[in-house]
Design an enzyme around this catalytic site. Structure first.
Site, short mmCIF file in Angstrom:
data_model
loop_
_atom_site.label_atom_id
_atom_site.label_comp_id
_atom_site.label_asym_id
_atom_site.label_seq_id
_atom_site.Cartn_x
_atom_site.Cartn_y
_atom_site.Cartn_z
N CYS A 28 0.68 -1.27 -0.06
CA CYS A 28 0.06 0.11 0.00
C CYS A 28 0.77 1.36 0.06
O CYS A 28 0.56 2.19 -0.72
CB CYS A 28 -0.90 0.11 1.14
SG CYS A 28 -2.16 -1.29 1.32
N ASP A 427 35.69 18.93 17.66
CA ASP A 427 36.33 19.99 17.90
C ASP A 427 36.76 20.45 19.24
O ASP A 427 36.04 19.72 20.12
CB ASP A 427 35.24 21.30 17.22
CG ASP A 427 35.65 22.73 17.84
OD1 ASP A 427 36.79 23.19 17.15
OD2 ASP A 427 34.85 23.25 18.22
#
Length: 745
Positions: A28, A427
């Site tokens: 479907c 970082d």
């Protein structure tokens, strides 16, 4: 240049979401996708079976939503346009059990003789009574299977409803034939129980499945429940309680103790503690005072607050979180493509196997009754539902539990890829460290004095939002006198800043910048090395007098930025999971190495310019690593985009969060390990679900074809397969993150 010759700017994409009704299996969902993609102008369409939502993308203004809805309706389904305020799974009271109960009451008398026969009890009902009990189950309560199956046939495809409708109709039709041919005598053999019980079992399975799917969307509903309906706004010197939709930017809103903060804002007056746990996963209440930011949906604990509204409606943090989680739950993971390919041929293949079973048994022994029952079992055991639900339910459960604990996963691809990460790159400033550096040392060169050096540095960094600049400005405000004014200020990305002060050029930046200027640290070199070895970030100040271009050293500034409390534990946790850690920093090599040593990081790349961070990530990927990049600043955005998985801290910039696939709602490094862990668990559930979905069919269909499976047992197995897949995904809701300060394990 005239208007006709100007280049056309690209039309920004637009998305629309639709609630789809009537879908029952993966076939479907695929049919709705195909229907939407055929609409002229549509770029892509994705349908999620678990949430029953279709998301369509197209150039802005190129497609009307009415045309999209019409295409869905033509394919045989219902569709309504969803809005941002509409709940993901806004279902009313669960009444689906009533038809199931009625079907069970009518079917049990048909099944009883089969259950009682081994005990020597003959409870067989007359054929006419069996027909009276089975008919309403088959055509009234089971009418949905005929309607949905007919729509699928009319659209030129098949689905689960079609398989159930054909299979149970065959058993019902065979029984009616026996009743008409042999009368109501005990000699006739009826199969009314096969059709009725299969319909009942499938209905029961779909009801259980719907209940389980509701639980996968609980995280979204919990977030949506945080939205207050009203706010107390201060206008014209008085208080007005108004609907939340009427609150405007810069309004002043009063929040009393115990109330939810209605909108995002900045505290103007008052002090309090605010519970943000459902937004960030932080269990402790956060202290708020004038100048602090508050988020809509959090709970004001003990003080009266007056806040200035900074975001309303769809732009609030809560609305953005809901949008991101919904987007992740509606997207398809890459592994889903395999499932889609299988689902595309599943129903036609099952129909073919059922036909071969019917003809094979019929012609082999002439027993067309048994041949029909075996073919019915093939049709009933086949379960495209489990295949369609295997991936999206796991993703919904995984993203939901992650969001509750402060890990916001924006797309399914990031969730799937994160399980394979082998290297995590970080970082430094603001990610592993607090991001609030202070001026730890200031050393003027010969011919300069301390306050003058600080004043020069503060002048060229006035207005900067860089953490080091803020540290200089804070120190200068305390120690220096009247600030100097700088002009022609320009940022030098990854190196520092330059400006003019009283006609003199002043530079503040890294040793890389000093090298470019031809300025040597001279007598300050030993001190700089010593400070860097202690983990200090060292910046130099250079100056060039008016009329000369030759810069000379004015002094150095050293900054201290302590690692976050859980950073070392986060690295240990990643190592325990077999991951390698790398730190990328624009800081000098000595300071970066000192921080890395304290935290136990495996590899350090410093100093690295912002544009080079992405190159380092690319090199790591080229070496065969699957890389996750963790950052919080604008300068981290290219690296976040270059990584296999970008992870941003919400305490950083919007650019970083927009670029990353995963956002950590607290600036907490330990959440990185949690994000990878929930990805691993989710991917494991996806693989488990797909295994069970395939194994049900791989084992069940051949057994049915060879006559080893009764239709009633086949119906029970088919219903159980979907429920077991959803139930397995729901086990993810028990996951708990690693808490800062607790021992790994």
């Amino acid at each position: 240049m005239n208007a006709a010759s100007e280049p056309l700017s690209p039309v920004p994409p637009q998305t629309a979401s639709f609630a789809i009704g009537g879908m029952t299996c993966a076939a479907c969902a695929m049919r709705v996708e195909k229907a939407l993609r055929k609409v002229p102008g549509v770029d892509d369409a994705v349908v999620n079976l678990a949430t029953e939502v279709a998301t369509v993308s197209f150039p802005a203004g190129s497609v009307q939503t009415d045309a999209l809805i019409a295409s869905i309706v033509k394919a045989g389904y219902e569709a309504t346009l969803r809005t941002d305020d509409q709940a993901l799974s806004a279902q009313g009271p669960d009444r689906g059990w009533i038809p199931v109960l009625v079907a069970a009451v009518l079917s049990i008398p048909l099944l009883a003789p089969m259950l009682l026969a081994p005990f020597g009890i003959d409870a067989m009902l007359p054929g006419l009574v069996q027909w009276l009990l089975a008919t309403p189950v088959q055509f009234v309560l089971g009418g949905r299977f005929y309607v949905a199956g007919w729509k699928a046939l009319r659209a030129g495809s098949g689905n689960m409803d079609l398989l159930v409708a054909i299979g149970t109709s065959a058993a019902y039709g065979l029984s009616v034939y026996q009743l008409l041919a042999h009368g109501d005598g005990h000699g006739a053999h009826y199969y009314f129980e096969a059709g009725a019980v299969v319909v009942t079992l499938v209905m029961f399975g779909k009801w259980l499945e719907a209940r389980a799917k509701r639980k996968t969307t609980e995280a979204i509903r919990a977030l949506q429940a945080l939205r207050p309906d009203t706010a107390c706004v201060l206008r014209d010197g008085s208080q007005h309680v108004v609907p939340i939709a009427l609150v405007r930017l810069d309004d002043h809103v009063l929040v009393r103790p115990g109330e939810r903060v209605p909108v995002d804002g900045e505290v103007l007056e008052g002090r309090s503690h605010v519970d943000e746990s459902l937004l960030t996963g932080e269990s402790r209440a956060v202290s708020k005072e004038p100048g602090a930011r508050v988020t809509g949906g959090s709970i004001n604990a003990d003080g009266l607050l007056t806040i200035r509204v900074t975001a309303v409606g769809a732009e609030t943090m809560l609305a953005r979180i809901i949008r991101m989680v919904e987007q992740a739950q509606q997207e398809k993971a890459p592994i889903q493509r395999l499932v889609d390919r299988v689902s595309a041929v599943f129903v036609p293949t099952v129909m073919g196997i059922a036909l071969l079973t019917l003809l094979g048994w019929g012609f082999a022994n002439g027993d067309w009754t048994q041949a029909t029952l075996n073919a019915v079992a093939v049709l009933v055991i086949a379960c495209p539902c489990a295949l369609g639900l295997a991936t999206p339910t796991a993703i919904m459960a995984g993203t939901g539990v992650a969001a509750r604990h402060g890990v916001l996963i924006k797309d399914a691809q990031a969730l799937e890829l994160a399980h394979a990460v082998t290297v995590v790159a970080f970082d430094k400033t603001g990610t592993l460290t607090a991001g609030r550096p202070s001026l730890a040392a200031i050393e003027p060169a010969d011919g300069f004095e301390r306050v003058g050096l600080m004043t020069l540095a503060a002048a060229v960094q006035a207005g900067s939002e860089h953490p080091l600049a803020r540290a200089v400005l804070a120190a200068a405000a305390q120690e220096a006198g009247t600030p100097l004014k700088a002009s022609q200020i320009s940022a030098l990305p990854g190196r520092g800043v330059r400006g003019l002060v009283d006609g003199r050029s002043v530079w503040v930046g890294s040793d890389r910048l000093m090298d470019e200027l031809g300025v040597a640290p001279g007598a300050l070199a030993p001190l700089a090395a010593k400070l860097q070895a202690l983990g200090r970030t060292v910046s130099f100040v250079a100056i060039a007098d008016a009329g000369t271009e030759q810069a000379r050293l004015a002094g150095l500034l050293a900054f201290g930025d302590e690692p976050k409390a859980s950073a070392a534990q986060a690295m240990a946790e990643l190592h325990r999971r077999g991951l390698r850690t790398v730190m990328l920093s624009g800081d000098n090599a000595g300071a970066a190495a000192a921080v890395a040593a304290r935290l136990g990081i495996d590899d350090v790349r410093a100093p690295v310019l912002p544009q080079d961070k992405a190159q380092v990530v690319a090199e790591l990927r080229a070496s065969g690593a699957v890389v996750a990049m963790v950052g919080d600043g604008v300068n981290d955005a290219p690296a976040l985009a270059a990584a296999d998985v970008g992870i941003a801290m919400s305490t950083g910039t919007d650019v970083a969060m927009h670029t990353a696939g995963i956002t950590l709602m607290r600036g907490e490094p330990l959440l990185v390990a949690d994000a990878i862990e929930i990805s691993r668990r989710t991917y494991r559930k996806i693989r488990q679900n797909l295994f069970w979905a395939f194994i049900y069919n791989v084992i069940g269909i051949p057994m049915a074809a060879f006559g080893q499976l009764d239709p009633v047992v086949a119906g029970a197995a088919m219903a159980f397969s979907s429920v077991s897949v959803v139930g397995n995904a729901l086990l993810l809701r028990r996951w708990k993150p690693q808490q800062a300060g607790s021992s790994p394990g």
